[in-house]
Each structure stands twice: as C-alpha cells, then as structure tokens.
Write a protein that holds these residues in place. Structure first.
Motif, PDB file in Angstrom:
ATOM      1  N   CYS A 167       0.876  -1.188   0.000  1.00 24.82           N
ATOM      2  CA  CYS A 167       0.000   0.000   0.000  1.00 24.82           C
ATOM      3  C   CYS A 167       0.905   1.227   0.000  1.00 24.82           C
ATOM      4  O   CYS A 167       1.480   1.595   1.026  1.00 24.82           O
ATOM      5  CB  CYS A 167      -0.910  -0.037   1.207  1.00 24.82           C
ATOM      6  SG  CYS A 167      -1.977  -1.486   1.214  1.00 24.82           S
ATOM      7  N   GLY A 195       5.225   7.742   6.136  1.00 17.80           N
ATOM      8  CA  GLY A 195       5.233   7.097   4.813  1.00 17.80           C
ATOM      9  C   GLY A 195       6.533   6.342   4.558  1.00 17.80           C
ATOM     10  O   GLY A 195       7.340   6.118   5.460  1.00 17.80           O
ATOM     11  N   LEU A 215      -4.994   3.024  -2.067  1.00 17.95           N
ATOM     12  CA  LEU A 215      -6.188   2.928  -1.194  1.00 17.95           C
ATOM     13  C   LEU A 215      -7.050   4.173  -1.383  1.00 17.95           C
ATOM     14  O   LEU A 215      -7.575   4.751  -0.418  1.00 17.95           O
ATOM     15  CB  LEU A 215      -5.770   2.761   0.277  1.00 17.95           C
ATOM     16  CG  LEU A 215      -5.012   1.476   0.600  1.00 17.95           C
ATOM     17  CD1 LEU A 215      -4.557   1.467   2.061  1.00 17.95           C
ATOM     18  CD2 LEU A 215      -5.862   0.244   0.322  1.00 17.95           C
TER      19      LEU A 215
END
Ligand code: SAM
Length: 241
Positions: A167, A195, A215
C-alpha cells in the motif's frame, strides 16, 4: 440449557470432559466481575481445538476449574494473510492489532521502516489485544503478534510463494488495485505516519512478488489504511466472499 454469555481464551487443551484450571485473573474475571457461579456455562477456545461449552465446576477467589461439555464450533482458520505495519502511537497501534485480529489476519507483524518513530513495542500487550479481539468477535483462532523486526530483513528472507500487497501512499488516486491477483499466501504492508522513504519505495516496487496498490484518492492514517487494505484484500481474495 443456560446460554453462555462469556467467551474465554485459555492456553489449555480442550476436549470432552477436559478440566481446565483457571488462573487468578481468569477467576477474578469470571467470578468477581461476571459474578458467575458453579454450574454456569462459559465458551472456551484455545486457537487449536475449536470452541467448547464448559461449565464452572469450582469457583474461588484465586482460581477455579471448568469442565468441557461439548464442542460448539470447529476451529476456523483465517486465510493465510500477514499484516505488516509500522508501529505508530500506542493507542493507534493497539487499534491496528485489534482490527487485524477481528478482520482475519493469520499473523500480525510490526515492522521497522526508515521513518518509523517507535523503536520498540510491547509485544505481550499487543498479543493480549489480539486475544481480546478474538474473544469478542467469536473467532476460534488467535493470530500471533510478532516482535518488531526490520522490514529490510523480512524482505531479504521473504518466503517463496507469498505475495505482497504494498500500500503505497505515493499512488494516492492512481488506479492501482489487486486486479487479477491470485489466491494463496499473502501479506499486506502499511507504512508509518511518515510514509515510505524513496529508497524503500524503489526497492518494494521492484520486488517480483509485490503488488503496488492504491487505497483511494485521499491519504489515510496508518490505522485507517490497515483496515481499508484488509477489507479490500478480504473481499477480493479472502474468506469474506
Ligand atoms: N506521510 C505520508 C504522506 O503524507 O504521504 C502518509 C503516510 S500514511 C499516514 C501511512 C501509510 O498508510 C502509508 O505508508 C501507506 O502504507 C498507507 N496509505 C495511506 N493512504 C494511502 C493511499 N491513498 N494509498 C495507498 N496507501 C495509503
């Protein structure tokens, strides 16, 4: 027959006529908090033998004994899905573990990435959250919560045949889905609040077993992303279909 209101995870074999000793905390919960008494029913599970209806045989302040009567549910294993996530603030990390257990992760793996803030986790506390989630959701299996490990190390020893749903927040809004990916052993990877680093991103995107997934068009908090990713995976490849 009296309806059992309580489900309890025990680390003890379960079977017809099996007696199960209770430790102090379990006795306090059943007899102090839930005010149960001899003869009352409890549902037990241990992650291996399915769910069993048991009855209180002995009740005391410091302990007690339950006797298994009949199996009420066979063991239901979740799909072979690992959730890899970078730990974030304590309460939100607890949330991720609890949701992963409810949503059918087979293993929950906190991973250290370049921008992960937490240097360490309380693995025993997180494992207790997974147990509580299984007790609440009616599961008969409890996922293992592993200790914190470096993502690089994990990727270097990646098991043959396991696919990875990466993701990547850099793909926000891109049309990157699981597509026609196949069933089998999988893992989901969710990054930290900061991140993924560019080096991590390049390495992950180059992995033959990685599927880069978006997402949606908004940046999700890591805990939201963990739930969203598990939902996407379960609907497409898991045991929700
Ligand atoms: N600090 C990053 C930024 O502002 O771009 C956001 C990181 S986000 C809070 C934490 C993790 O959730 C990401 O590393 C990623 O794994 C996942 N995530 C959040 N939103 C996503 C999205 N739209 N698509 C794919 N992954 C997402």
């Amino acid at each position: 027959m009296k309806q059992a209101k309580v489900r309890l995870y025990v680390e003890h074999p379960l079977g017809e006529g099996q007696t199960v000793p209770l430790d102090r905390d379990q006795a306090h919960y059943l007899f102090g908090v839930m005010r149960m008494a001899v003869g009352d029913p409890v549902l037990l599970f241990n992650g291996r033998d399915g769910e069993w209806r048991a009855e209180v045989a002995e009740a005391g302040k410091r302990g007690g004994v339950l006797t298994c009567a009949a199996q009420t549910k066979p063991l239901q294993m979740p799909p072979d899905l690992w959730l890899l996530f970078a730990p974030i603030k304590k309460a939100r990390t607890d949330f991720i573990v609890e949701k992963a257990a409810e949503m059918g992760a087979a293993k929950i793996m906190p991973v250290q990435t370049a921008f992960t803030n937490s240097e360490r986790i309380r693995q025993d506390r997180l494992q207790a959250h997974a147990v509580e989630a299984a007790e609440q959701c009616g599961g008969t299996f409890v996922p293992e919560v592993c200790d914190l490990q470096k993502l690089d190390r994990l990727l270097a020893d990646w098991p043959e045949g396991r696919q990875l749903m990466f993701c990547d927040e850099a793909e926000v809004g891109a049309a990157k889905t699981l597509g026609a990916a196949g069933a089998g052993p999988w893992a989901i990877l969710i990054g930290p609040e900061g991140g993924f680093s560019e080096e991590e991103r390049a390495r992950l995107q180059a992995l033959p077993f990685a599927h880069v997934v978006s997402l949606g068009p908004r940046i999700l908090r890591a805990d939201t992303a963990a739930v969203a990713a598990m939902t996407v995976w379960q609907q497409a490849l898991g045991d929700w279909g």
